[in-house]
Design an enzyme around this catalytic site. Structure first.
Site, PDB file in Angstrom:
ATOM      1  N   ARG A   1      -1.669 -14.509   4.535  1.00 14.92           N
ATOM      2  CA  ARG A   1      -2.403 -13.852   5.633  1.00 14.92           C
ATOM      3  C   ARG A   1      -1.637 -13.977   6.944  1.00 14.92           C
ATOM      4  O   ARG A   1      -1.629 -13.066   7.767  1.00 14.92           O
ATOM      5  CB  ARG A   1      -3.824 -14.424   5.752  1.00 14.92           C
ATOM      6  CG  ARG A   1      -4.674 -14.016   4.554  1.00 14.92           C
ATOM      7  CD  ARG A   1      -6.087 -14.503   4.654  1.00 14.92           C
ATOM      8  NE  ARG A   1      -6.857 -13.828   5.705  1.00 14.92           N
ATOM      9  CZ  ARG A   1      -7.310 -12.584   5.616  1.00 14.92           C
ATOM     10  NH1 ARG A   1      -7.065 -11.859   4.543  1.00 14.92           N
ATOM     11  NH2 ARG A   1      -8.018 -12.055   6.590  1.00 14.92           N
TER      12      ARG A   1
ATOM     13  N   PHE B   1     -15.838   2.807   6.767  1.00 15.14           N
ATOM     14  CA  PHE B   1     -14.486   3.220   6.374  1.00 15.14           C
ATOM     15  C   PHE B   1     -14.253   3.149   4.856  1.00 15.14           C
ATOM     16  O   PHE B   1     -13.162   3.423   4.376  1.00 15.14           O
ATOM     17  CB  PHE B   1     -13.430   2.379   7.116  1.00 15.14           C
ATOM     18  CG  PHE B   1     -13.571   0.889   6.960  1.00 15.14           C
ATOM     19  CD1 PHE B   1     -13.055   0.230   5.857  1.00 15.14           C
ATOM     20  CD2 PHE B   1     -14.210   0.135   7.943  1.00 15.14           C
ATOM     21  CE1 PHE B   1     -13.176  -1.142   5.701  1.00 15.14           C
ATOM     22  CE2 PHE B   1     -14.345  -1.248   7.804  1.00 15.14           C
ATOM     23  CZ  PHE B   1     -13.820  -1.889   6.674  1.00 15.14           C
TER      24      PHE B   1
ATOM     25  N   ASN C   1      -1.921   0.085   6.890  1.00 16.89           N
ATOM     26  CA  ASN C   1      -1.414  -1.187   7.420  1.00 16.89           C
ATOM     27  C   ASN C   1      -0.492  -1.911   6.419  1.00 16.89           C
ATOM     28  O   ASN C   1      -0.318  -3.115   6.467  1.00 16.89           O
ATOM     29  CB  ASN C   1      -2.561  -2.081   7.906  1.00 16.89           C
ATOM     30  CG  ASN C   1      -3.528  -2.468   6.803  1.00 16.89           C
ATOM     31  OD1 ASN C   1      -3.419  -2.007   5.680  1.00 16.89           O
ATOM     32  ND2 ASN C   1      -4.475  -3.318   7.129  1.00 16.89           N
TER      33      ASN C   1
ATOM     34  N   HIS D   1      -2.104  -5.464   1.629  1.00 17.51           N
ATOM     35  CA  HIS D   1      -3.399  -6.132   1.491  1.00 17.51           C
ATOM     36  C   HIS D   1      -3.135  -7.538   0.975  1.00 17.51           C
ATOM     37  O   HIS D   1      -2.207  -7.733   0.187  1.00 17.51           O
ATOM     38  CB  HIS D   1      -4.300  -5.395   0.483  1.00 17.51           C
ATOM     39  CG  HIS D   1      -5.479  -6.216   0.042  1.00 17.51           C
ATOM     40  ND1 HIS D   1      -6.638  -6.287   0.784  1.00 17.51           N
ATOM     41  CD2 HIS D   1      -5.656  -7.045  -1.027  1.00 17.51           C
ATOM     42  CE1 HIS D   1      -7.484  -7.120   0.179  1.00 17.51           C
ATOM     43  NE2 HIS D   1      -6.901  -7.583  -0.923  1.00 17.51           N
TER      44      HIS D   1
ATOM     45  N   ARG E   1       2.665  -6.447   9.100  1.00 17.50           N
ATOM     46  CA  ARG E   1       1.911  -5.324   9.678  1.00 17.50           C
ATOM     47  C   ARG E   1       2.451  -4.922  11.045  1.00 17.50           C
ATOM     48  O   ARG E   1       2.401  -3.743  11.412  1.00 17.50           O
ATOM     49  CB  ARG E   1       0.426  -5.665   9.736  1.00 17.50           C
ATOM     50  CG  ARG E   1      -0.211  -5.601   8.334  1.00 17.50           C
ATOM     51  CD  ARG E   1      -1.562  -6.221   8.332  1.00 17.50           C
ATOM     52  NE  ARG E   1      -2.304  -5.976   7.098  1.00 17.50           N
ATOM     53  CZ  ARG E   1      -3.361  -6.685   6.733  1.00 17.50           C
ATOM     54  NH1 ARG E   1      -3.786  -7.683   7.506  1.00 17.50           N
ATOM     55  NH2 ARG E   1      -3.993  -6.416   5.620  1.00 17.50           N
TER      56      ARG E   1
ATOM     57  N   THR F   1      -5.238  -7.399  10.685  1.00 15.85           N
ATOM     58  CA  THR F   1      -5.547  -6.151   9.952  1.00 15.85           C
ATOM     59  C   THR F   1      -5.054  -4.924  10.700  1.00 15.85           C
ATOM     60  O   THR F   1      -4.478  -4.011  10.107  1.00 15.85           O
ATOM     61  CB  THR F   1      -7.081  -6.048   9.746  1.00 15.85           C
ATOM     62  OG1 THR F   1      -7.532  -7.248   9.125  1.00 15.85           O
ATOM     63  CG2 THR F   1      -7.434  -4.864   8.869  1.00 15.85           C
TER      64      THR F   1
ATOM     65  N   LYS G   1       0.828  -1.217   0.000  1.00 18.03           N
ATOM     66  CA  LYS G   1       0.000   0.000   0.000  1.00 18.03           C
ATOM     67  C   LYS G   1       0.866   1.273   0.000  1.00 18.03           C
ATOM     68  O   LYS G   1       2.073   1.219   0.283  1.00 18.03           O
ATOM     69  CB  LYS G   1      -0.926  -0.035   1.225  1.00 18.03           C
ATOM     70  CG  LYS G   1      -1.945  -1.171   1.196  1.00 18.03           C
ATOM     71  CD  LYS G   1      -2.938  -1.022   2.343  1.00 18.03           C
ATOM     72  CE  LYS G   1      -3.940  -2.156   2.360  1.00 18.03           C
ATOM     73  NZ  LYS G   1      -4.949  -1.982   3.431  1.00 18.03           N
TER      74      LYS G   1
END
Ligand code: CMP
Length: 133
Positions: free
Chosen positions: A85, A57, A112, A115, A102, A91, A9
């Protein structure tokens, strides 16, 4: 071999963390099959995250994902969806386990850093969204 979609991100791209994050995937046996640095529009982000459209959000999330360059990748490996994951962590970086991406790099639940697809079905859809293979 299973595939999943990963996005680095804007917060992580901005802090020059692309290589650090890629190294974590490869060290954990996830091969980076495809990778490209792109910038998407808010409309594209809205389409990508449309499963979240009813969430409070959603608007901020779409604004954020389209705010700067991102890196989209196809990761491949055994149980790639679940493995990714696990490597990403929870998250919210505050809840993420030690040594997850993260935990190491996330700033907040919005920023964070990464994704990852949450199921095999969504992985296929998300890969098709970004890659024309
Ligand atoms: P991601 O895995 O990209 O999927 C949707 C994103 O929404 C999530 O990571 C977070 O960055 C963001 N988000 C913001 N607020 C929340 C929230 N309350 N719960 C879940 N995700 C959130």
């Amino acid at each position: 071999m299973e595939q999943t979609l990963s996005i680095i991100k804007p917060d992580a791209v901005e802090r020059n963390l692309i290589q650090n994050i890629k190294d974590i995937f490869t060290k954990n046996n996830l091969k980076i099959k495809e990778s490209k640095k792109i910038k998407i529009s808010k409309d594209e982000a809205a389409e990508f995250y449309k499963v979240h459209q009813s969430k409070p959000f959603y608007n901020d999330l779409c604004t954020y994902l389209s705010s700067g360059p991102i890196v989209v990748m196809i990761l491949e490996g055994e149980n790639a969806v679940l493995a990714n994951r696990k490597i990403m962590g929870a998250t919210n970086p505050k809840d993420a386990e030690e040594n997850t991406i993260r935990k190491l790099y996330g700033i907040s639940i919005d920023k964070n850093s990464v994704h990852g697809s949450d199921s095999i079905d969504n992985a296929k859809k998300e890969i098709d969204f970004f890659f024309d293979l």
